[in-house]
Design an enzyme around this catalytic site. Structure first.
Site, PDB file in Angstrom:
ATOM      1  N   HIS A  68       0.874  -1.186   0.000  1.00 26.93           N
ATOM      2  CA  HIS A  68       0.000   0.000   0.000  1.00 26.93           C
ATOM      3  C   HIS A  68       0.913   1.239   0.000  1.00 26.93           C
ATOM      4  O   HIS A  68       2.034   1.186   0.516  1.00 26.93           O
ATOM      5  CB  HIS A  68      -0.830  -0.056   1.285  1.00 26.93           C
ATOM      6  CG  HIS A  68      -1.899   0.972   1.408  1.00 26.93           C
ATOM      7  ND1 HIS A  68      -1.636   2.258   1.797  1.00 26.93           N
ATOM      8  CD2 HIS A  68      -3.237   0.901   1.224  1.00 26.93           C
ATOM      9  CE1 HIS A  68      -2.772   2.929   1.851  1.00 26.93           C
ATOM     10  NE2 HIS A  68      -3.756   2.141   1.502  1.00 26.93           N
TER      11      HIS A  68
ATOM     12  N   ASP B 227       3.160  -4.218   8.087  1.00 24.94           N
ATOM     13  CA  ASP B 227       1.905  -3.492   7.904  1.00 24.94           C
ATOM     14  C   ASP B 227       0.774  -4.499   8.110  1.00 24.94           C
ATOM     15  O   ASP B 227       0.483  -5.313   7.228  1.00 24.94           O
ATOM     16  CB  ASP B 227       1.894  -2.903   6.481  1.00 24.94           C
ATOM     17  CG  ASP B 227       0.534  -2.331   6.102  1.00 24.94           C
ATOM     18  OD1 ASP B 227      -0.427  -2.480   6.882  1.00 24.94           O
ATOM     19  OD2 ASP B 227       0.430  -1.753   5.006  1.00 24.94           O
TER      20      ASP B 227
ATOM     21  N   GLN C  89      -4.356  -5.182   7.017  1.00 21.91           N
ATOM     22  CA  GLN C  89      -5.334  -6.124   6.453  1.00 21.91           C
ATOM     23  C   GLN C  89      -5.262  -7.504   7.092  1.00 21.91           C
ATOM     24  O   GLN C  89      -5.954  -8.425   6.649  1.00 21.91           O
ATOM     25  CB  GLN C  89      -5.118  -6.257   4.928  1.00 21.91           C
ATOM     26  CG  GLN C  89      -5.351  -4.984   4.155  1.00 21.91           C
ATOM     27  CD  GLN C  89      -6.808  -4.516   4.156  1.00 21.91           C
ATOM     28  OE1 GLN C  89      -7.720  -5.245   4.564  1.00 21.91           O
ATOM     29  NE2 GLN C  89      -7.042  -3.292   3.724  1.00 21.91           N
TER      30      GLN C  89
ATOM     31  N   LYS D  59     -10.515  -0.586  10.440  1.00 25.44           N
ATOM     32  CA  LYS D  59     -10.638  -1.767   9.581  1.00 25.44           C
ATOM     33  C   LYS D  59     -10.996  -3.005  10.395  1.00 25.44           C
ATOM     34  O   LYS D  59     -11.064  -4.106   9.864  1.00 25.44           O
ATOM     35  CB  LYS D  59      -9.328  -1.998   8.824  1.00 25.44           C
ATOM     36  CG  LYS D  59      -9.030  -0.920   7.784  1.00 25.44           C
ATOM     37  CD  LYS D  59      -7.804  -1.261   7.001  1.00 25.44           C
ATOM     38  CE  LYS D  59      -7.263  -0.078   6.223  1.00 25.44           C
ATOM     39  NZ  LYS D  59      -8.081   0.305   5.077  1.00 25.44           N
TER      40      LYS D  59
ATOM     41  N   CYS E 135      -4.740   2.459  -3.618  1.00 27.84           N
ATOM     42  CA  CYS E 135      -3.499   2.983  -3.019  1.00 27.84           C
ATOM     43  C   CYS E 135      -2.341   2.011  -3.220  1.00 27.84           C
ATOM     44  O   CYS E 135      -1.532   1.793  -2.302  1.00 27.84           O
ATOM     45  CB  CYS E 135      -3.680   3.291  -1.531  1.00 27.84           C
ATOM     46  SG  CYS E 135      -4.896   4.545  -1.216  1.00 27.84           S
TER      47      CYS E 135
HETATM   48  C1  LIG Z   1      -2.401  -2.820   3.448  1.00 30.03           C
HETATM   49  C2  LIG Z   1      -2.759  -1.453   3.939  1.00 30.03           C
HETATM   50  N1  LIG Z   1      -1.820  -0.710   4.535  1.00 30.03           N
HETATM   51  C3  LIG Z   1      -2.074   0.513   5.010  1.00 30.03           C
HETATM   52  C4  LIG Z   1      -3.315   1.073   4.893  1.00 30.03           C
HETATM   53  C5  LIG Z   1      -3.550   2.457   5.425  1.00 30.03           C
HETATM   54  O1  LIG Z   1      -4.431   2.421   6.485  1.00 30.03           O
HETATM   55  P1  LIG Z   1      -4.999   3.791   7.113  1.00 30.03           P
HETATM   56  O2  LIG Z   1      -5.601   4.537   5.957  1.00 30.03           O
HETATM   57  O3  LIG Z   1      -6.021   3.323   8.089  1.00 30.03           O
HETATM   58  O4  LIG Z   1      -3.864   4.496   7.725  1.00 30.03           O
HETATM   59  C6  LIG Z   1      -4.329   0.354   4.264  1.00 30.03           C
HETATM   60  C7  LIG Z   1      -5.664   0.965   4.072  1.00 30.03           C
HETATM   61  O5  LIG Z   1      -6.361   0.712   3.121  1.00 30.03           O
HETATM   62  C8  LIG Z   1      -4.050  -0.951   3.788  1.00 30.03           C
HETATM   63  O6  LIG Z   1      -4.982  -1.671   3.181  1.00 30.03           O
END
Ligand SMILES: Cc1ncc(COP(=O)(O)O)c(C=O)c1O
Length: 408
Positions: free
Chosen positions: A121, A197, A200, A223, A363
């Site tokens: 992401h 990270d 998910q 999430k 993203c």
């Molecule tokens: C794999 C992953 N990393 C990071 C993020 C970023 O999360 P946040 O927007 O809650 O900071 C997301 C959000 O869609 C994600 O799917």
């Protein structure tokens, strides 16, 4: 087996008609819905306990502080961290990863490398691009094999030059779950710091940071049935002690003099300013809610849904599904395209049928460039989704195809 019908009653938002059809919410990778337990906890906090934390000695301030700090213990247990000193509240995964990359700026020098993957992401790419740009370190990517992380490529690139490895636990596009424990062992062998990270993965499976042995782990409350604006950065105490605060101001200080200041101990040295008290307390309610259902049961439920829907999707002629076909490696995220229909048109057509999916680059533009597609649609599942939701998705896709004359 989850009692999904009982769970659905906890989420009043699901019980509504959209475009004359019952809502089928399949955009959970973007954000999940919130159960009554979370909504009522936040409501109660504002109705009964609201006061600033760590400052007052009056009863409300003490109550608010106790609830806020109790959340830290709830999170510690939830991910099995060793100590509440290792649990930092942030705005979400993005902030958490930015903080780690800021630490990396203190560590990296020219000639060093940061290893990430092409499935990341943007939140796990751009902070590292910035850290590398400022320090002269090199950002190196691991690519894919059969829709999953290419472990051979990873092995080849994981040399002594790599100081940080930062990977998604589960991809928000490919749906694959990466073997983080194995990769962490490999990273530690070359002396690299392992960053994960978990945006998910944390909502969908049991996380044990000590068992994984990761050095940093980031996730977002929204999430996982919690409120927006609250997330967590787990860090091993030895690294958090080395790491400088990212923000400065009230709450995080011990003493302030005219020309200098000293910091509080962990974890408070990182939490400058009035924190998101209601968010943290709401997150604790979400964790309690998920744990009552059971993280293993949640994972099993989503596996069952994927095993049910995946072959049905595969059977739709003209539908391209991205990511590994090995369902054992997958979480509840499926990205797809229908012929050459633009994913935004596809998502709009599905919305006419009451089915909410995401469309766009998710993203993850470098991943989509690598896959050579401008965008995809994405369905993502959670605890309240049913096989009937899966059928509705398949049915809506068939209708969309017929509407566009089945020309794919
Ligand atoms: C794999 C992953 N990393 C990071 C993020 C970023 O999360 P946040 O927007 O809650 O900071 C997301 C959000 O869609 C994600 O799917």
């Amino acid at each position: 087996m989850l009692d999904v019908e009982a769970i659905r009653k906890d989420f009043p938002i699901l019980d509504q008609i959209v475009n004359d059809e019952p809502l089928v919410y399949l955009d959970n990778a973007a954000t999940t819905q919130k159960p009554l337990a979370v909504l009522e906890t936040i409501n109660r906090y504002y109705k009964q306990d609201n006061a600033n934390v760590h400052r007052g000695v009056h009863t409300l301030a003490e109550r608010a502080t106790a609830s806020y700090e109790a959340t830290r213990e709830t999170i510690r247990k939830f991910i099995n961290a060793d100590s509440t000193k290792e649990i930092l509240f942030t705005r979400g995964t993005t902030t958490s990863l930015n903080w780690v990359a800021r630490f990396a700026e203190e560590v990296l020098t020219e000639g060093d490398q940061v290893l990430i993957s092409i499935m990341e992401h943007h939140s796990n790419i751009i902070p590292w691009q910035e850290a590398c740009r400022k320090t002269g370190a090199e950002l190196v990517y691991v690519y894919l094999k059969d829709g999953a992380l290419d472990m051979e490529d990873l092995r080849a690139k994981l040399t002594g030059k790599v100081k940080f490895v930062s990977l998604a636990h589960a991809s928000n596009v490919l749906g694959v779950v990466n073997p983080i424990k194995e990769i962490t062992q490999m990273a530690h062998k070359v002396g690299a710091i392992m960053v994960v990270d978990g945006a998910q993965s944390t909502p969908h499976m049991k996380i044990d940071v000590q068992n994984l042995d990761v050095d940093f782990f980031a996730f977002s409350g929204h999430k996982m049935a919690g409120p927006t604006g609250i997330g967590v950065l787990y860090g091993k105490e030895k690294y958090l002690n080395q790491m400088s605060p990212v923000e400065f101001g009230g709450e995080m200080i011990d003493f302030v003099y005219e020309q200098s200041a000293s910091w509080k101990e962990l974890p408070w040295k990182f939490e400058a300013g009035t924190p998101n008290m209601a968010g943290a307390i709401g997150l604790a309610a979400a964790v309690d809610y998920l744990e009552k259902i059971g993280m293993d049961a949640i994972e099993a439920h989503e596996q069952e849904l994927i095993a049910y829907v995946y072959p049905k999707l595969q059977a739709i002629e003209g539908l391209t599904i991205y990511g590994s076909q090995d369902l054992a490696q997958r979480s509840g995220v499926i990205a797809f395209n229908l012929g050459d229909l633009h994913p935004h048109d596809l998502a709009t057509a599905l919305d006419y049928e009451g089915v909410a999916v995401r469309a766009g680059h998710h993203c993850a533009q470098p991943l989509l460039q690598y896959l050579d597609v401008p965008a995809t649609a994405r369905a993502s599942f959670y605890i309240y989704n049913t096989k009937a939701d899966c059928d509705k998705l398949v049915d809506a896709l068939q209708k969309t195809k017929e509407f566009f004359n089945g020309t794919f």
